[in-house]
Design an enzyme around this catalytic site. Structure first.
Site, PDB file in Angstrom:
ATOM      1  N   ASP A 178       0.888  -1.161   0.000  1.00  0.00           N
ATOM      2  CA  ASP A 178       0.000   0.000   0.000  1.00  0.00           C
ATOM      3  C   ASP A 178       0.926   1.210   0.000  1.00  0.00           C
ATOM      4  OD1 ASP A 178      -2.218   1.649   0.195  1.00  0.00           O
ATOM      5  OD2 ASP A 178      -2.215   1.591   2.379  1.00  0.00           O
ATOM      6  N   GLU A 205      -1.104  -1.136  -4.893  1.00  0.00           N
ATOM      7  CA  GLU A 205      -2.350  -0.399  -5.118  1.00  0.00           C
ATOM      8  C   GLU A 205      -2.182   0.557  -6.286  1.00  0.00           C
ATOM      9  OE1 GLU A 205      -4.789   1.083  -1.748  1.00  0.00           O
ATOM     10  OE2 GLU A 205      -4.740   2.987  -2.826  1.00  0.00           O
ATOM     11  N   ASP A 263      -2.871   1.090   6.894  1.00  0.00           N
ATOM     12  CA  ASP A 263      -1.946   0.773   5.795  1.00  0.00           C
ATOM     13  C   ASP A 263      -1.502  -0.692   5.862  1.00  0.00           C
ATOM     14  OD1 ASP A 263      -1.168   3.898   5.158  1.00  0.00           O
ATOM     15  OD2 ASP A 263      -1.394   3.467   7.284  1.00  0.00           O
TER      16      ASP A 263
END
Lengths: 185, 185
Positions: free
Chosen positions: A7, A68, A141
């Site tokens: 992430d 991501e 996260d």
């Protein structure tokens, strides 16, 4: 298969390693959040992120890295740093020949919770449930990185089967055409 | 001082090396545009850019790397790739301990042409004039990379002198305070 989910972010970069197959229980191997200080220069922060991701790839030898997908429409103040961190994650994997996949936040939310509009808390709860953890990994996260890895195992596996089926079909058609060609001679 | 200027981009990434000092003629050492195909996956394209920048840093051993500062308000369709390429350029320099400076497009235009609103053609003409080239380097990414390097030599040099002056002043004040403190005992 073992997947490293990333992430990306400059201030907090989530990393989560998950092992598993579709239809079988998933296992969390490790999770961590790399942090860099906003008081440091961006190039130095990116090098810290690079070192952290490199170290985990070396340690856990993932079969794939799921990052991501960052959109330009996200929060303008942080999107540049997020895009840069995502680029670093991609390069860390790609230069070792490890496949990289990008999944959008909606894809990840839909994969783990069934809804593309799930909130952070729901994602955390589902990640904990799927990985049989006592509670959602914190900060968000960390949960998001694990959710990316889970998404990749599920989607990547399905995609791999689709690709294999398409390749098999193509090969069968090619063989049939070759036979027809040989027969018409 | 020798500066590598990088005009980051996924499809075209300009690189220009300029040698010189403020107030003295500048010399172009080399210029090139790294190209990657939009048909390739982004991680692979970023690795190509990383290899290209790494190779030039190894070959030309710049004292600093100047990268164009990317803004989130730029063209949305390309800004993510540009941000990722800029992150790669920063990391290539920073992990070798080479200082990285970011300059905005307006700063670069103002430095080489006197106007922050100069167009691509004007920048190219001024770059050719300043580096004593027969004509503006093409494509514009090549000129822009050289313009970044020139900007850094001029601004970076001035900034270094300001920093040195501030440090000297601070040191003088600190010494004076130390003397006063000693005298009051």
């Amino acid at each position: 298969m073992r997947v490293l989910g990333v992430d990306p972010g400059l201030t907090r970069c989530g990393m989560g390693v998950v092992q598993g197959e579709i239809g079988r229980p998933l296992t969390m191997i490790d999770v961590n959040v790399l942090r860099t200080s906003s008081g440091e220069a961006v190039p130095i922060r990116l090098v810290t992120i690079e070192k952290g991701i490199d170290a985990w790839i070396d340690e856990y030898q993932p079969d794939a890295v799921a990052v991501e997908r960052v959109f330009a429409r996200s929060d303008v103040s942080t999107v540049m740093g997020t895009a840069q961190a995502s680029g670093i994650a991609m390069v860390c994997a790609a230069r070792r020949g490890i496949p990289v996949a990008l999944h959008t936040p909606s894809e990840v939310k839909a994969a783990v919770s069934g809804s593309g509009r799930a909130d952070k808390a729901q994602v955390g709860i589902m990640v904990a449930k799927l990985l049989r953890l006592d509670k959602p990994p914190k900060p968000a996260d960390a949960s998001d990185a694990l959710a990316l890895a889970i998404t990749h195992i599920w989607r990547g596996g399905a995609q791999a089967r689709i690709d294999a089926a398409v390749a098999k079909q193509k090969s069968a058609v090619a063989k049939q055409l070759a036979r027809q060609k040989a027969g018409s001679k």
